[in-house]
Motif scaffolding. Structure first.
Motif, PDB file in Angstrom:
ATOM      1  N   ARG A   2      -0.367 -56.705 -32.613  1.00  0.00           N
ATOM      2  CA  ARG A   2       0.966 -56.787 -31.903  1.00  0.00           C
ATOM      3  C   ARG A   2       1.523 -58.382 -31.533  1.00  0.00           C
ATOM      4  O   ARG A   2       2.642 -58.224 -31.359  1.00  0.00           O
ATOM      5  CB  ARG A   2       0.921 -56.065 -30.688  1.00  0.00           C
ATOM      6  N   VAL A  36       8.705 -60.341 -37.262  1.00  0.00           N
ATOM      7  CA  VAL A  36       9.602 -60.057 -36.183  1.00  0.00           C
ATOM      8  C   VAL A  36      10.228 -58.866 -36.524  1.00  0.00           C
ATOM      9  O   VAL A  36      10.353 -57.851 -35.805  1.00  0.00           O
ATOM     10  CB  VAL A  36      10.679 -61.097 -35.872  1.00  0.00           C
ATOM     11  N   ALA A  37      10.533 -58.558 -37.895  1.00  0.00           N
ATOM     12  CA  ALA A  37      10.998 -57.337 -38.483  1.00  0.00           C
ATOM     13  C   ALA A  37      10.121 -56.277 -38.531  1.00  0.00           C
ATOM     14  O   ALA A  37      10.338 -55.184 -38.354  1.00  0.00           O
ATOM     15  CB  ALA A  37      11.620 -57.637 -40.042  1.00  0.00           C
ATOM     16  N   ASP A  38       8.830 -56.576 -38.431  1.00  0.00           N
ATOM     17  CA  ASP A  38       7.777 -55.675 -38.398  1.00  0.00           C
ATOM     18  C   ASP A  38       7.268 -55.259 -36.856  1.00  0.00           C
ATOM     19  O   ASP A  38       6.410 -54.869 -36.825  1.00  0.00           O
ATOM     20  CB  ASP A  38       6.605 -56.029 -39.302  1.00  0.00           C
ATOM     21  N   ASN A  39       8.155 -55.874 -35.950  1.00  0.00           N
ATOM     22  CA  ASN A  39       7.820 -55.546 -34.599  1.00  0.00           C
ATOM     23  C   ASN A  39       6.655 -56.371 -34.029  1.00  0.00           C
ATOM     24  O   ASN A  39       5.756 -55.480 -33.227  1.00  0.00           O
ATOM     25  CB  ASN A  39       7.774 -54.104 -34.398  1.00  0.00           C
ATOM     26  N   VAL A  40       6.419 -57.321 -34.588  1.00  0.00           N
ATOM     27  CA  VAL A  40       5.091 -58.177 -33.993  1.00  0.00           C
ATOM     28  C   VAL A  40       5.454 -59.315 -33.245  1.00  0.00           C
ATOM     29  O   VAL A  40       6.547 -59.933 -33.495  1.00  0.00           O
ATOM     30  CB  VAL A  40       4.241 -58.761 -35.327  1.00  0.00           C
ATOM     31  N   ILE A  41       5.030 -59.687 -32.231  1.00  0.00           N
ATOM     32  CA  ILE A  41       5.285 -60.774 -31.183  1.00  0.00           C
ATOM     33  C   ILE A  41       4.857 -61.798 -31.800  1.00  0.00           C
ATOM     34  O   ILE A  41       3.464 -62.092 -32.157  1.00  0.00           O
ATOM     35  CB  ILE A  41       4.948 -60.454 -29.753  1.00  0.00           C
ATOM     36  N   GLN A  63       7.252 -56.051 -25.002  1.00  0.00           N
ATOM     37  CA  GLN A  63       8.232 -54.965 -25.310  1.00  0.00           C
ATOM     38  C   GLN A  63       7.526 -53.697 -24.981  1.00  0.00           C
ATOM     39  O   GLN A  63       7.997 -52.664 -25.648  1.00  0.00           O
ATOM     40  CB  GLN A  63       8.657 -55.034 -26.690  1.00  0.00           C
TER      41      GLN A  63
END
Length: 391
Positions: free
Chosen positions: A161, A180-185, A343
């Protein structure tokens, strides 16, 4: 079946009873008792950077589920309810094996899933330069590679993450955009980036500075340099290690003033947390020395830290007596702020009806050199640690 806990709400000082069912807070009601007889009741402390603890290593050559269980249980005793196991730069086989083992352990129970909401990948896409790479092995640092990341994420069962990387590496900016598009911080760390490269990383979606002020050369130009640039970048959160060694109290005080409510505390703790002073060997860092004062550094260069040997409670004295922060801000920097940056604040990080029942219950008197005493740690409505004497 409902369960309940009583204490002084750390945010208000009011005596309350928190009730939970099926791992979720269902009510928070005031109670009439002598407040001074109650412990402090905090949201569960959330550490975004844990490499191991209590002799258990999350970056050994071949990790076992016992290593993760040992680390987790040792952290519970220190009040840490939730954390991101942090896998750092190494050979791909070693990293994939470690990530897969964490995923397997996490999937064993609802409590494990709550305690480990994700994994922090620190490297291998970081600087190869001495100082900036810290104790990370140079031979395994590399430019960002999406195929390599996908292999690591597959081994982790999608649990990575957060990724710490150096934005000056070739291909870093499009790599950040894909993360970021893959929801990784995305966090900036172990870097020698220019101001322009840091700005480009932020524009691409990077939101965090990893242990700001560390993972750098011992000597830097007065200005400009990548520490000042990240301090001045208002779009970046910053994590800090408040052990008194990663940053001197004076430097920590000034950096916290600069970042304000975007300051987050992490332990960056290793297997040597809770161990006696001495010289040890580990896969990461090679030979390291843990001093009487709790400083952990490489044996070959005392200026290069090899992570920390602290838990969250070891930072209380430094933060509360040597910076401008008060207790409420300190707790926010270990609870609601990390939840927000990850998030996850719709599920964790606050004492609020409808959120997970993760609690850290502790006694603390604000005197010099005082350390909190953990009374109980609760994860997903389950008591995972309780002091034998109840105090």
């Amino acid at each position: 079946m409902s369960r309940s806990w009583r204490g002084r709400d750390i945010m208000t000082g009011d005596a309350v009873e928190v009730v939970a069912e099926q791992g979720v807070i269902t009510s928070i009601r005031p109670i009439k008792v002598d407040q001074q007889q109650l412990p402090w009741l905090s949201p569960g402390w959330f550490d975004l950077q844990v490499n191991g603890f209590g002799s258990y290593d999350l970056n050994k050559q071949e990790m076992t589920e016992e290593d993760i269980a040992g680390t987790t249980k040792a952290l519970y005793k220190e009040g840490t309810a939730l954390y991101l196991p942090t896998v750092i730069t190494g050979a791909m086989d070693r990293m994939k094996q470690g990530l897969a083992t964490i995923a397997a352990y996490r999937n064993c129970s609802e409590v494990n899933r709550a305690a480990i909401p994700g994994i922090h990948l620190e490297g291998p896409f970081i600087s190869s330069e001495d100082g900036s790479r810290g104790a990370h092995p140079r031979e395994h640092t590399c430019d960002p590679d999406w195929e390599k990341f996908e292999q690591l994420q597959a081994a982790a069962d999608g649990l990575i993450r957060m990724v710490t990387l150096a934005p000056e590496r070739e291909g870093a900016i499009p790599f950040i955009e894909k993360l970021v598009a893959d929801n990784v911080i995305v966090a900036i760390g172990h870097t020698k980036a220019t101001g322009e490269q840091i700005t480009a990383a932020v524009e691409a979606g990077a939101t965090v500075s990893t242990h700001l002020g560390n993972g750098s050369e011992p000597m830097l130009p007065r200005h400009p340099n990548y520490i000042w640039q990240q301090l001045a970048e208002d779009r970046l959160w910053a994590t800090f290690v408040p052990d008194g060694h990663h940053l001197s109290p004076e430097v920590l005080k000034v950096m916290l003033r600069a970042k304000g409510k975007r300051s987050i505390f992490v332990s960056d703790t290793t297997q040597f947390g809770g161990m006696k002073p001495g010289v040890y060997r580990s896969l990461i860092g090679g030979e390291v020395r843990l001093t009487e004062a709790g400083r952990l550094h490489t044996l070959s260069n005392s200026n290069i830290l090899a992570g920390s040997a602290m838990s969250f409670i070891d930072g209380f004295e430094t933060v509360l007596h040597k910076t401008d922060m008060d207790m409420v801000e300190l707790i926010e920097a270990m609870t609601s702020r990390p939840a927000q940056v990850m998030q996850m604040d719709d599920r964790i990080g606050k004492l609020q009806v409808g959120l997970q029942a993760n609690l850290t219950i502790f006694q603390y008197e604000q005197t010099i050199d005082a350390r909190p005493t953990i009374v109980e740690t609760v994860v997903h409505g389950e008591s995972v640690y309780k002091a034998e004497n109840g105090v």
